[in-house]
Scaffold this active site. Structure first.
Site, short mmCIF file in Angstrom:
data_model
loop_
_atom_site.label_atom_id
_atom_site.label_comp_id
_atom_site.label_asym_id
_atom_site.label_seq_id
_atom_site.Cartn_x
_atom_site.Cartn_y
_atom_site.Cartn_z
N SER A 73 0.79 -1.24 0.00
CA SER A 73 0.00 0.00 0.00
C SER A 73 0.82 1.28 0.00
CB SER A 73 -0.96 0.02 1.19
OG SER A 73 -2.04 -0.87 0.94
N LYS A 76 0.07 3.33 -2.93
CA LYS A 76 -1.06 4.25 -2.98
C LYS A 76 -0.61 5.70 -3.11
CE LYS A 76 -4.69 1.53 -0.70
NZ LYS A 76 -4.03 0.24 -0.53
N SER A 121 -6.52 2.87 3.74
CA SER A 121 -5.80 1.96 2.83
C SER A 121 -6.75 0.99 2.14
CB SER A 121 -4.72 1.19 3.60
OG SER A 121 -3.66 0.85 2.74
N ARG A 259 4.57 -1.37 12.97
CA ARG A 259 5.20 -0.65 11.85
C ARG A 259 5.34 0.83 12.17
NH1 ARG A 259 0.91 -2.14 7.45
NH2 ARG A 259 -0.34 -1.82 9.32
#
Length: 280
Positions: A73, A76, A121, A259
């Site tokens: 992602s 994106k 997302s 993350r």
């Protein structure tokens, strides 16, 4: 007419210049051990940060920072730029209609604006964008944006960033983000500014954090990203984290939360960034 000896001498000087002075010097990279931050969330991986003012990189597991992974992602970000620039998406308020298919992420099972689609997302929303853009236009735009090594065909147009041979390194992520932050990508100022606004995650006294997570699920091995930059007191620090569960098992909440948490802890405790309480 020039003398032959002069021409030969000039050619020799040019050859020496090409051998000694034409190559771009490697960036300054220092290595640090951030393993304890990863271990706190049961993760293994690598971390890269660039101080844009000093041009100094700091890396944890430098070899891995140079390894390519699916962008997941994080794609994106360039996908938003391409969607807006080509007119595949009108603006950040455009609404994507839910197709009625219930997916494992409840936040995707509803109508939502383009702006919200990036924040949660929403893969199905960006797959709609990808089909509107089409493989031919991706093949024109991706080399211009220089976002890693994306490979797209008509058959993979709505999946090439989550499965397949597309790859990007942490160094390439930071290079791309720098050009976006500086407004140097080959798209309009409007497109770049709209995208940068969508990437804002939090703010605090004198700082703003922009970024995007990513999560590739392939053959039982989860791989995750968090990339972005911090602007604080007129200076920018760019970062790229890539992680996997240390035990090799499927992702847990520690992977999902870790993350961003690992990144923010390193930036705060090792670089003095994101100081003070932030707010969404």
């Amino acid at each position: 007419m020039r003398h032959p000896r002069l021409l030969r001498f000039t050619g020799l000087l040019l050859g020496l210049a090409l051998l000694t002075g034409s190559a771009t010097p490697d960036p300054a990279v220092q290595t640090r051990d951030f393993q304890s931050y990863f271990a706190a969330y049961g993760l293994r991986g690598s971390f890269l940060v660039l101080n844009a003012d000093t041009r100094q990189y700091t890396a944890y597991d430098l070899d891995r920072c140079r390894q390519g992974f699916l962008p997941a992602s994080t794609f994106k970000i360039p996908n938003s730029l391409i969607g807006l620039e080509t007119g595949a998406v009108r603006d950040t308020a455009e609404v994507f209609r839910w197709d009625g298919v219930k997916r494992s992420f409840p936040q995707w099972n509803q109508d939502m604006s383009f702006g919200r689609a990036l924040r949660v997302s929403c893969l199905p929303c960006y797959q709609q964008i990808a089909r509107r853009v089409g493989a031919e236009r991706y093949q024109q735009w991706l080399p211009k944006l220089r976002f890693g090594r994306m490979q797209v065909t008509p058959a993979t147009v709505d999946s090439f960033w989550v499965v397949g041979p597309s790859r990007i390194t942490q160094f390439e992520q930071i290079d791309f983000l720098q050009r976006l932050q500086q407004g140097k990508l080959p798209v309009s100022k409007r497109t770049q500014e709209l995208t940068k606004d969508l990437l804002v995650l939090s703010r605090g006294p004198g700082w703003v954090l922009r970024g995007k997570t990513g999560w590739a699920m392939r053959q039982g091995q989860d791989n995750g990203w968090f990339v972005g930059w911090v602007e604080q007191k007129g200076k920018a620090h760019f970062f790229a984290l890539n992680v996997e569960p240390a035990d090799g098992k499927p992702a847990t909440s520690a992977f999902i939360q870790g993350r961003r948490a690992v990144t923010e802890r390193i930036l705060q405790q090792e670089f003095g960034l994101l100081a003070g309480p932030g707010k969404p």
